[in-house]
Design an enzyme around this catalytic site. Structure first.
Site, short mmCIF file in Angstrom:
data_model
loop_
_atom_site.label_atom_id
_atom_site.label_comp_id
_atom_site.label_asym_id
_atom_site.label_seq_id
_atom_site.Cartn_x
_atom_site.Cartn_y
_atom_site.Cartn_z
N PHE A 181 0.83 -1.12 0.05
CA PHE A 181 -0.05 -0.10 0.19
C PHE A 181 0.58 1.18 0.07
CE2 PHE A 181 0.25 2.00 4.04
CZ PHE A 181 0.94 1.12 4.87
N LYS A 182 2.17 1.18 0.45
CA LYS A 182 2.89 2.19 0.56
C LYS A 182 3.33 2.93 -0.80
CE LYS A 182 4.89 1.26 4.92
NZ LYS A 182 4.62 -0.13 5.14
N ASP A 183 2.88 2.52 -1.96
CA ASP A 183 3.10 2.96 -3.12
C ASP A 183 2.32 4.51 -3.58
OD1 ASP A 183 4.63 1.15 -4.60
OD2 ASP A 183 2.93 -0.38 -5.06
#
Ligand SMILES: *Cc1c(COP(=O)(O)O)cnc(C)c1O
Length: 431
Positions: free
Chosen positions: A106-108
């Protein structure tokens, strides 16, 4: 929007400055001066809005006027160029898949958003910015990918040697160009401490502009509030009383969810699902906040002994313990329980979770024991193949490698080993 330091000993500053500095001069985390809820109509009409329209409306107040609307529109479009599907497992449980971006975690979203903001702020500037970031696994890859080739920005990533998965290591050590990896002899907390120390080191900061791309940086942290709105859009017609179970480490993601709630998103409750790094679970039980050294687990991106964003959560609830407890439950699970959950999810729903998602699933299950009238969404924060060893051992089947992962697996790792702060410092001064 202006931001203040949560240590309250530094002047308030603009979004631009908060992004470029990362941390306030008094070491405090920045927090927005105000939060204006979105109009009620926004949530009523959410079915008619695209993800990009939702994100644009939600983030605008936090970044204007320094990011003009047309620029913001492009940033949001480029950041959100993949899907965020909700998959329903049973009547009471769904999962929100946050792993469809380029590094499959999710850090994208935060990394891509922040890279583009910094790129915009730096467009006419000849002074280089160095992004210094500590990673427990996924941040490094997402930041490396998000910032690759951004003009005027160098990225230095610190990761704990032997404590990230092979795929995670490849994602952060193989890109080259403006991205460098430092392999630290220690655990994640050592990496985070070194980064914090660098920001306070006047000799360093007088010679270079350092910033962070951890969730302490407002441009990394705030865009995470989008996910909760995307999930709501997909679920609100069929389910009332939505609760989110967020697999938590540094508590940036869940804290962003609470910001979405402050903007008016009807969320019934948050569940902070933890592995055995359970400072917050204990805090909610005892009202005593006792940071501990981190313990290594199979959900390694959550191996955090002193979650840096917890202070922002305290601020949202104005340090009122009762209000916080009303809105937040927390449970902690062992590696054994996590593996059992992975196996159970696979057997029952034919769904392959990753260890972090499995912890989130367990949080839902625990909460649902006493609360039957809710729909619980656990966040699948990474794709299962990022944790291939554990997942294949548990489900006893080979997993195909997604394209994004195949691309990096065969590249050569390039990393410099360091063991102390002084080695980091001399690396930064000499490179
Ligand atoms: C970073 C990460 C987490 C923890 O998120 P926080 O915002 O630090 O709480 C959970 N799962 C995965 C896969 C991650 O990469």
């Amino acid at each position: 929007m202006n931001y203040y330091s949560l240590n309250k000993k530094a002047p308030n500053t603009t979004f631009k400055n908060a992004v470029i500095k990362g941390l306030a001069p008094d070491k405090g985390l920045y927090f927005p001066e105000s939060i204006t809820p979105l109009p009620e109509d926004f949530f009523k009409n959410i079915d008619n809005l695209s993800n990009i329209e939702i994100a644009f409306a939600a983030i605008k107040q936090f970044v204007s006027p320094e990011i003009p609307e047309d620029v913001l529109k492009t940033i949001v479009e480029e950041t959100l160029s993949f899907d965020f599907p909700v998959i329903q497992l049973n009547e009471n449980v769904s999962t929100l898949e946050l792993f469809h971006g380029p590094t499959m975690a999710f850090k994208d979203v935060g990394a891509r958003f922040m890279a583009r903001c910094l790129g915009y702020f730096n467009k006419d500037n000849t002074n280089e910015v160095t992004v210094l970031v500590a990673t427990s696994g996924d941040t490094g890859g997402a930041v490396a990918n998000g910032f690759l080739g951004v003009k005027g920005v160098n990225v230095v990533i610190l990761y704990p040697s032997g404590k990230v998965s092979d795929i995670q290591e490849k994602q952060l050590t193989t890109l080259g160009q403006n991205i460098t990896a430092l392999e630290v002899d220690g655990v994640f907390d050592d990496c985070q401490d070194m980064v914090k120390r660098a920001f306070l080191d006047e000799e360093l900061t007088s010679k270079m502009q350092l910033t962070s791309a951890n969730s302490i940086n407002v441009a990394r942290w705030l865009p995470q509030l989008f996910y909760f709105m995307f999930a709501y859009k997909q679920l609100h017609n069929s389910h009332k009383n939505i609760v989110f179970s967020v697999p938590s480490g540094n508590f940036g993601n869940i804290c962003a969810g609470m910001m979405a709630q402050q903007l008016g998103l009807p969320i019934r409750k948050f569940i902070a699902s933890n592995n055995k790094n359970n400072v917050v679970t204990n805090y909610l039980k005892t009202e005593e906040y006792t940071p501990k050294p981190s313990i290594q687990t199979i959900s390694n991106a959550m191996d955090v002994g002193n979650p840096s964003n917890f202070i922002r959560i305290q601020e949202i609830y104005k340090n009122n313990f009762a209000d916080l407890k009303d809105n937040l439950s927390s449970f902690s699970f062992s590696d054994e329980e996590t593996k059992e959950a992975l196996a159970h999810i696979y057997k029952t729903y034919n769904y392959v979770a990753d260890p972090h998602g499995a912890v989130g699933y367990l949080g839902c299950k625990e909460y649902l024991k006493k609360n039957k009238d809710v729909h619980c969404v656990f966040l699948e924060t990474a794709h299962s193949t990022k944790f291939l060893d554990v997942v294949e051992e548990v489900i006893k089947e080979k997993q195909p490698l997604p394209e994004q992962i195949q691309e990096v697996m065969y590249k050569t790792k390039v990393a410099t080993k360091i063991g102390s702060y002084n080695e980091l410092k001399s690396y930064l001064l000499n490179n």
